[in-house]
Design a protein around this motif. Structure first.
Motif, mmCIF file in Angstrom:
data_model
loop_
_atom_site.group_PDB
_atom_site.id
_atom_site.type_symbol
_atom_site.label_atom_id
_atom_site.label_comp_id
_atom_site.label_asym_id
_atom_site.label_seq_id
_atom_site.Cartn_x
_atom_site.Cartn_y
_atom_site.Cartn_z
ATOM 1 N N ILE A 1 42.807 -20.564 3.613
ATOM 2 C CA ILE A 1 41.283 -19.824 3.402
ATOM 3 C C ILE A 1 41.870 -18.601 3.254
ATOM 4 O O ILE A 1 41.054 -18.039 2.335
ATOM 5 C CB ILE A 1 41.070 -20.057 4.830
ATOM 6 C CG1 ILE A 1 40.596 -21.615 5.397
ATOM 7 C CG2 ILE A 1 39.703 -19.145 4.994
ATOM 8 C CD1 ILE A 1 40.085 -21.881 6.689
ATOM 9 N N ARG A 2 42.861 -17.794 3.723
ATOM 10 C CA ARG A 2 43.010 -16.571 3.443
ATOM 11 C C ARG A 2 43.457 -16.287 1.989
ATOM 12 O O ARG A 2 42.790 -15.337 1.444
ATOM 13 C CB ARG A 2 44.108 -15.963 4.315
ATOM 14 C CG ARG A 2 44.446 -14.540 4.573
ATOM 15 C CD ARG A 2 45.455 -14.062 5.529
ATOM 16 N NE ARG A 2 44.995 -14.110 6.805
ATOM 17 C CZ ARG A 2 44.266 -13.133 7.303
ATOM 18 N NH1 ARG A 2 43.667 -12.199 6.651
ATOM 19 N NH2 ARG A 2 43.676 -13.242 8.684
ATOM 20 N N ALA A 3 44.215 -16.887 1.299
ATOM 21 C CA ALA A 3 44.393 -16.970 -0.105
ATOM 22 C C ALA A 3 43.242 -17.278 -0.830
ATOM 23 O O ALA A 3 42.549 -16.496 -1.743
ATOM 24 C CB ALA A 3 45.498 -18.027 -0.433
ATOM 25 N N VAL B 1 42.550 -8.256 7.826
ATOM 26 C CA VAL B 1 41.214 -8.786 8.338
ATOM 27 C C VAL B 1 41.448 -9.800 9.140
ATOM 28 O O VAL B 1 42.108 -10.953 8.841
ATOM 29 C CB VAL B 1 40.335 -9.214 6.910
ATOM 30 C CG1 VAL B 1 38.994 -9.691 7.515
ATOM 31 C CG2 VAL B 1 40.452 -8.031 6.058
ATOM 32 N N PRO B 2 41.086 -9.973 10.368
ATOM 33 C CA PRO B 2 40.878 -11.150 11.373
ATOM 34 C C PRO B 2 40.347 -12.370 10.745
ATOM 35 O O PRO B 2 39.230 -12.083 9.940
ATOM 36 C CB PRO B 2 40.264 -10.396 12.546
ATOM 37 C CG PRO B 2 40.367 -9.059 12.529
ATOM 38 C CD PRO B 2 40.278 -8.692 10.883
ATOM 39 N N LEU B 3 40.787 -13.390 10.965
ATOM 40 C CA LEU B 3 40.313 -14.603 10.447
ATOM 41 C C LEU B 3 40.130 -15.562 11.953
ATOM 42 O O LEU B 3 41.117 -15.889 12.551
ATOM 43 C CB LEU B 3 41.046 -15.153 9.465
ATOM 44 C CG LEU B 3 40.778 -16.882 9.099
ATOM 45 C CD1 LEU B 3 39.268 -16.707 8.033
ATOM 46 C CD2 LEU B 3 41.934 -17.376 7.962
ATOM 47 N N LEU B 4 38.885 -16.142 12.035
ATOM 48 C CA LEU B 4 38.943 -16.990 13.290
ATOM 49 C C LEU B 4 38.156 -18.470 12.803
ATOM 50 O O LEU B 4 37.525 -18.416 11.799
ATOM 51 C CB LEU B 4 37.921 -16.268 14.204
ATOM 52 C CG LEU B 4 38.427 -15.006 14.696
ATOM 53 C CD1 LEU B 4 37.904 -14.015 14.069
ATOM 54 C CD2 LEU B 4 37.822 -14.958 16.248
ATOM 55 N N ILE B 5 38.696 -19.392 13.604
ATOM 56 C CA ILE B 5 37.933 -20.703 13.139
ATOM 57 C C ILE B 5 37.497 -21.453 14.369
ATOM 58 O O ILE B 5 38.150 -21.534 15.447
ATOM 59 C CB ILE B 5 39.242 -21.557 12.506
ATOM 60 C CG1 ILE B 5 39.852 -20.860 11.474
ATOM 61 C CG2 ILE B 5 38.910 -23.032 12.136
ATOM 62 C CD1 ILE B 5 41.258 -21.534 10.782
ATOM 63 N N ASP C 1 38.194 -5.452 18.440
ATOM 64 C CA ASP C 1 39.445 -5.198 18.534
ATOM 65 C C ASP C 1 39.802 -4.503 17.063
ATOM 66 O O ASP C 1 40.708 -3.643 17.136
ATOM 67 C CB ASP C 1 40.349 -6.175 18.744
ATOM 68 C CG ASP C 1 40.046 -6.686 20.229
ATOM 69 O OD1 ASP C 1 39.317 -5.789 21.143
ATOM 70 O OD2 ASP C 1 40.535 -7.894 20.603
ATOM 71 N N HIS C 2 39.268 -5.029 15.899
ATOM 72 C CA HIS C 2 39.704 -4.669 14.729
ATOM 73 C C HIS C 2 39.284 -3.084 14.470
ATOM 74 O O HIS C 2 39.984 -2.470 14.080
ATOM 75 C CB HIS C 2 38.745 -5.823 13.557
ATOM 76 C CG HIS C 2 39.415 -5.483 12.199
ATOM 77 N ND1 HIS C 2 40.616 -5.202 11.728
ATOM 78 C CD2 HIS C 2 38.337 -5.369 11.111
ATOM 79 C CE1 HIS C 2 40.552 -5.146 10.372
ATOM 80 N NE2 HIS C 2 39.226 -5.113 10.219
ATOM 81 N N LEU C 3 38.123 -2.986 14.817
ATOM 82 C CA LEU C 3 37.482 -1.550 14.622
ATOM 83 C C LEU C 3 38.289 -0.606 15.673
ATOM 84 O O LEU C 3 38.700 0.463 15.131
ATOM 85 C CB LEU C 3 35.919 -1.625 15.218
ATOM 86 C CG LEU C 3 35.075 -2.374 14.162
ATOM 87 C CD1 LEU C 3 33.689 -2.314 14.984
ATOM 88 C CD2 LEU C 3 34.912 -1.600 13.095
ATOM 89 N N HIS C 4 38.633 -0.931 16.709
ATOM 90 C CA HIS C 4 39.560 -0.192 17.656
ATOM 91 C C HIS C 4 40.839 0.199 16.790
ATOM 92 O O HIS C 4 41.269 1.252 16.819
ATOM 93 C CB HIS C 4 39.638 -0.527 18.800
ATOM 94 C CG HIS C 4 40.415 0.234 19.960
ATOM 95 N ND1 HIS C 4 40.131 1.212 20.396
ATOM 96 C CD2 HIS C 4 41.843 0.140 20.354
ATOM 97 C CE1 HIS C 4 41.054 1.910 21.152
ATOM 98 N NE2 HIS C 4 42.106 0.963 21.026
ATOM 99 N N ARG C 5 41.508 -1.073 16.275
ATOM 100 C CA ARG C 5 42.916 -0.677 15.706
ATOM 101 C C ARG C 5 42.547 0.223 14.491
ATOM 102 O O ARG C 5 43.338 1.097 14.253
ATOM 103 C CB ARG C 5 43.214 -1.881 15.266
ATOM 104 C CG ARG C 5 44.190 -2.841 16.298
ATOM 105 C CD ARG C 5 44.707 -3.980 15.655
ATOM 106 N NE ARG C 5 43.974 -4.864 15.273
ATOM 107 C CZ ARG C 5 43.394 -5.929 15.554
ATOM 108 N NH1 ARG C 5 43.340 -5.959 16.926
ATOM 109 N NH2 ARG C 5 42.617 -6.546 14.724
#
Length: 189
Positions: free
Chosen positions: A147-149, A157-161, A179-183
């Motif tokens: 999926i990422r590819a 970029v976080p990927l959730l399923i 969490d992504h915004l915080h990082r």
């Protein structure tokens, strides 16, 4: 006696993705109030205009936006704005994005190409986002690496399923965005 009480801080999150991927469903699954939907029945006018591949049983579609709310505490409220998925309504995205802190791109592994425009939209505006794969009926036909590819996602970029109908998955997705915004905003060490 009238007391002044400060209004809670408001955070705006955009929920985007292709036609029929589950944006309205996600907003409805996590909103604490009955969400505002601008759903209309699909008519013959959409024949030849909207690509119904993979969503042939879809009867309604968002024509402007979906809106939901999550109160974190007395000082913080999160507002969710779901975008319309069809290309003919994309002009709405430019108005909806103003003030957005971040975004969620919902994708369907059966039609990953329908999420390219949403990813490009956030990247071109430098708005942080996460990608939530919606596994319709529990089906996922690709690995996270595939999926990422296919989406050409940056590694950060976080990927959730999961299934956007499930409130817990919606909550997990929104927390991953926070969490992504915080990082991204943490001071460099």
């Amino acid at each position: 006696m009238i007391t002044s009480q400060a209004a809670p801080a408001a955070l705006k999150i955009l929920v985007a993705g292709g036609f029929g991927v589950g944006k309205t469903t996600l907003v409805g699954a996590v909103s604490e109030v009955a969400p505002l939907h601008t759903e209309e029945y699909m008519t013959r006018a959409s024949i030849g205009v909207d690509d119904l591949a993979g969503v042939g049983d879809k009867e309604t579609t968002t024509v402007a936006l979906d809106f939901g709310r999550i109160t974190i505490n007395d000082d913080l409220v999160v507002y969710l704005f779901g975008t319309p998925g069809q290309e003919r309504f994309w002009f709405m995205w430019n108005d909806l994005v103003h003030g957005a802190l971040g975004g969620v791109v919902i994708a369907d592994t059966r039609r990953l190409d329908s999420s390219f425009a949403s990813i490009d939209f956030f990247e071109s505006r430098r708005i942080p986002f996460v990608v939530a794969i919606n596994c319709f009926h529990g089906r996922n036909t690709r690995t996270p690496d595939e999926i990422r590819a296919a989406l050409d996602l940056d590694p950060h970029v976080p990927l959730l399923i999961g299934d956007v109908r499930e409130r817990a998955y919606g909550k997990e997705t929104l927390l991953a965005l926070v969490d992504h915004l915080h990082r991204l905003n943490a001071p460099a060490a």
